[in-house]
Write an enzyme that holds these catalytic residues in place. Sequence first.
Site, PDB file in Angstrom:
ATOM      1  N   GLU A 149       0.757  -1.271  -0.053  1.00  0.00           N
ATOM      2  CA  GLU A 149      -0.107  -0.056   0.210  1.00  0.00           C
ATOM      3  C   GLU A 149       1.014   1.411   0.028  1.00  0.00           C
ATOM      4  O   GLU A 149       1.398   1.574   0.904  1.00  0.00           O
ATOM      5  CB  GLU A 149      -0.737  -0.141   1.323  1.00  0.00           C
ATOM      6  CG  GLU A 149      -1.843  -1.231   1.369  1.00  0.00           C
ATOM      7  CD  GLU A 149      -3.085  -0.840   0.487  1.00  0.00           C
ATOM      8  OE1 GLU A 149      -3.338   0.168  -0.070  1.00  0.00           O
ATOM      9  OE2 GLU A 149      -3.761  -1.960  -0.099  1.00  0.00           O
ATOM     10  N   CYS A 157      -2.384   9.290   2.780  1.00  0.00           N
ATOM     11  CA  CYS A 157      -2.059   8.958   1.127  1.00  0.00           C
ATOM     12  C   CYS A 157      -2.908   9.363   0.173  1.00  0.00           C
ATOM     13  O   CYS A 157      -2.488   9.428  -0.809  1.00  0.00           O
ATOM     14  CB  CYS A 157      -1.969   7.557   1.617  1.00  0.00           C
ATOM     15  SG  CYS A 157      -3.118   6.474   2.242  1.00  0.00           S
TER      16      CYS A 157
HETATM   17  P1  NAD Z   1       8.220   4.746   5.136  1.00  0.00           P
HETATM   18  O1  NAD Z   1       7.980   3.800   3.734  1.00  0.00           O
HETATM   19  O2  NAD Z   1       9.206   5.657   5.221  1.00  0.00           O
HETATM   20  O3  NAD Z   1       8.025   3.810   6.206  1.00  0.00           O
HETATM   21  C1  NAD Z   1       6.950   2.866   6.568  1.00  0.00           C
HETATM   22  C2  NAD Z   1       7.518   1.815   7.260  1.00  0.00           C
HETATM   23  O4  NAD Z   1       8.659   1.047   6.746  1.00  0.00           O
HETATM   24  C3  NAD Z   1       7.873   2.291   8.702  1.00  0.00           C
HETATM   25  O5  NAD Z   1       7.593   1.071   9.557  1.00  0.00           O
HETATM   26  C4  NAD Z   1       9.677   2.350   8.568  1.00  0.00           C
HETATM   27  O6  NAD Z   1      10.029   1.960   9.509  1.00  0.00           O
HETATM   28  C5  NAD Z   1       9.602   0.999   7.632  1.00  0.00           C
HETATM   29  N1  NAD Z   1      11.079   1.184   6.731  1.00  0.00           N
HETATM   30  C6  NAD Z   1      11.810   2.536   6.696  1.00  0.00           C
HETATM   31  N2  NAD Z   1      12.795   2.393   6.047  1.00  0.00           N
HETATM   32  C7  NAD Z   1      12.755   0.807   5.584  1.00  0.00           C
HETATM   33  C8  NAD Z   1      13.672  -0.095   4.901  1.00  0.00           C
HETATM   34  N3  NAD Z   1      14.750   0.414   4.266  1.00  0.00           N
HETATM   35  N4  NAD Z   1      13.171  -1.415   4.740  1.00  0.00           N
HETATM   36  C9  NAD Z   1      12.310  -1.725   5.482  1.00  0.00           C
HETATM   37  N5  NAD Z   1      11.335  -0.989   5.923  1.00  0.00           N
HETATM   38  C10 NAD Z   1      11.710   0.378   6.309  1.00  0.00           C
HETATM   39  O7  NAD Z   1       6.817   5.356   4.833  1.00  0.00           O
HETATM   40  P2  NAD Z   1       6.182   6.650   5.978  1.00  0.00           P
HETATM   41  O8  NAD Z   1       6.985   8.035   5.682  1.00  0.00           O
HETATM   42  O9  NAD Z   1       5.880   5.967   7.233  1.00  0.00           O
HETATM   43  O10 NAD Z   1       4.863   7.059   5.359  1.00  0.00           O
HETATM   44  C11 NAD Z   1       4.396   7.909   4.076  1.00  0.00           C
HETATM   45  C12 NAD Z   1       4.225   7.198   2.800  1.00  0.00           C
HETATM   46  O11 NAD Z   1       3.324   6.179   3.019  1.00  0.00           O
HETATM   47  C13 NAD Z   1       3.797   8.283   1.771  1.00  0.00           C
HETATM   48  O12 NAD Z   1       4.338   8.151   0.477  1.00  0.00           O
HETATM   49  C14 NAD Z   1       2.401   7.763   1.675  1.00  0.00           C
HETATM   50  O13 NAD Z   1       1.524   8.117   0.390  1.00  0.00           O
HETATM   51  C15 NAD Z   1       2.260   6.212   1.968  1.00  0.00           C
HETATM   52  N6  NAD Z   1       1.129   5.832   2.630  1.00  0.00           N
HETATM   53  C16 NAD Z   1       0.263   4.834   1.955  1.00  0.00           C
HETATM   54  C17 NAD Z   1      -0.788   4.535   2.421  1.00  0.00           C
HETATM   55  C18 NAD Z   1      -1.771   3.487   1.545  1.00  0.00           C
HETATM   56  O14 NAD Z   1      -2.610   3.057   2.147  1.00  0.00           O
HETATM   57  N7  NAD Z   1      -1.585   3.261   0.317  1.00  0.00           N
HETATM   58  C19 NAD Z   1      -1.268   4.832   3.685  1.00  0.00           C
HETATM   59  C20 NAD Z   1      -0.357   5.788   4.361  1.00  0.00           C
HETATM   60  C21 NAD Z   1       0.720   6.190   3.710  1.00  0.00           C
END
Ligand code: NAD
Length: 460
Positions: free
Chosen positions: A209, A243
């Site tokens: 997602e 998002c």
């Molecule tokens: P992110 O990708 O930075 O982090 C998400 C999760 O991944 C966190 O738990 C983080 O600790 C983990 N993570 C970070 N680096 C990682 C790595 N190298 N390997 C594995 N895991 C890692 O996202 P965010 O900043 O928390 O959220 C914002 C983004 O998420 C935006 O792009 C937004 O559009 C998207 N989003 C999508 C949805 C959806 O339902 N499609 C919902 C909310 C947010």
Amino acid sequence: MNFADTVLCQRTFFETGATRALEFRRSQLQKLSTALERHESSLLAALQADLRKSPFEGYATELGLLQAEIRHALKNLSRWAAPVRCRTPWFVAPARGWVQLEPFGVALILGPWNYPVQLLLAPLVSAIAAGNCAVLKPSELAPRTAEAITALVRETFAEKFITVANGGADVAEALLREQFDKIFFTGSTRVGRAVMAAAAQHLTPVTLELGGKCPVIVCADAAVEQAARRIVWGKFMNAGQTCVAPDFVLVQRDVQDAFVAALKKNVLEFYGADASQSTDYGRIVNKRHFERLVNYLRDGKIVHGGEYDVKDLFLAPTILTEVLPESPVMQEEIFGPILPVLTFDQLDDALARLRGRPTPLALYIFTRNRAMEARVLQETRSGGACVNDVVSHMVGTGLPFGGLGESGMGAYHGRAGFDACSHQRSVLRRATWLDTPFRYLPPKISLAGLKRALRVLLGD
Ligand code: NAD
């Protein structure tokens, strides 16, 4: 960091078969619902501390949606889990075929910070309903909420069934080295790619997602005042850190002035002349995102808002016009309270501007003309879409919610979530009292005869 023991402990429990029983799944969903009620004040306080989310918004966009998911799963579980009869070919007759939905096993659920309760626990509702064990990894960028969720989970579930691992990217990476049976990731497209690459090592199925720039098209025939009100609601909730928030607007030139005036009027009505004083207006999650957003203010003419205060991580609801399509604010997902408004003359121009862009998570069109609506839906791609609204397609349990291309793969909510966490196991049971010799060697008919026979015996 080594999570091998955590996964082994859950897999051992899964293999006892305990989580497969529908009664077990129901009781765990019920426990989650009760725990969410019991921990309501600590969760709402944590959301306020991490994101300055008001209790009203916290309940409406996080806890309330979760409770609806749980109620829906409890009501429909038997139906979802029931085997589905399927046709079998004549040449195996008499036989019966069916699909039974089975849990994958141990699921890993990685959550983001913007709706840190809902987006971590809604996939959990699906995972439990489908009979899986789960390891949860909340976002480190909403630390109070991660703490509150950890307390809730530890108090509610046995560790061998549901557990939490806290930390940042290093913890997520360590988890991803383990062999899970399903990975459910919500977050950025960049990290989504890394998650999928890690999952490929074990051929683990993924639901991703992800994010993207969700465009809005406002046509001249739209109910302009109402469109502006709905867009302001969806854009500035959680200070734009949603998002599916409208990322930018393409408005038809004839109604641009009226539309921008209506945007301003609604921002004032929702948040007052000084949004920093509004108890309903959120804050930017951290300094890094704050600085990224403030840089976008240079990319257009500020016609409303633009005020900010780094100490408070406050950035006012801001409307930008005269934005160049090639400026940075139009390249990256904004994920904050800045709304660029660009104009178009003919629908063709608007559609041309969207072509070639990465596939967004959502696309919104405001028009009262069905032909226009159909054209936009036909000539664009997105995870989901709303006509004459924003965000609402992801609310509730009826419509599957998910992305496409750069905005993700797979979907959840309601039945779709149950399916996302289940394997479709096809089973064929044959009777033993009849065994037609037809398929056994040596061949008993000519090749031409076989061709004719298969048309009949395989059906369709
Ligand atoms: P992110 O990708 O930075 O982090 C998400 C999760 O991944 C966190 O738990 C983080 O600790 C983990 N993570 C970070 N680096 C990682 C790595 N190298 N390997 C594995 N895991 C890692 O996202 P965010 O900043 O928390 O959220 C914002 C983004 O998420 C935006 O792009 C937004 O559009 C998207 N989003 C999508 C949805 C959806 O339902 N499609 C919902 C909310 C947010």
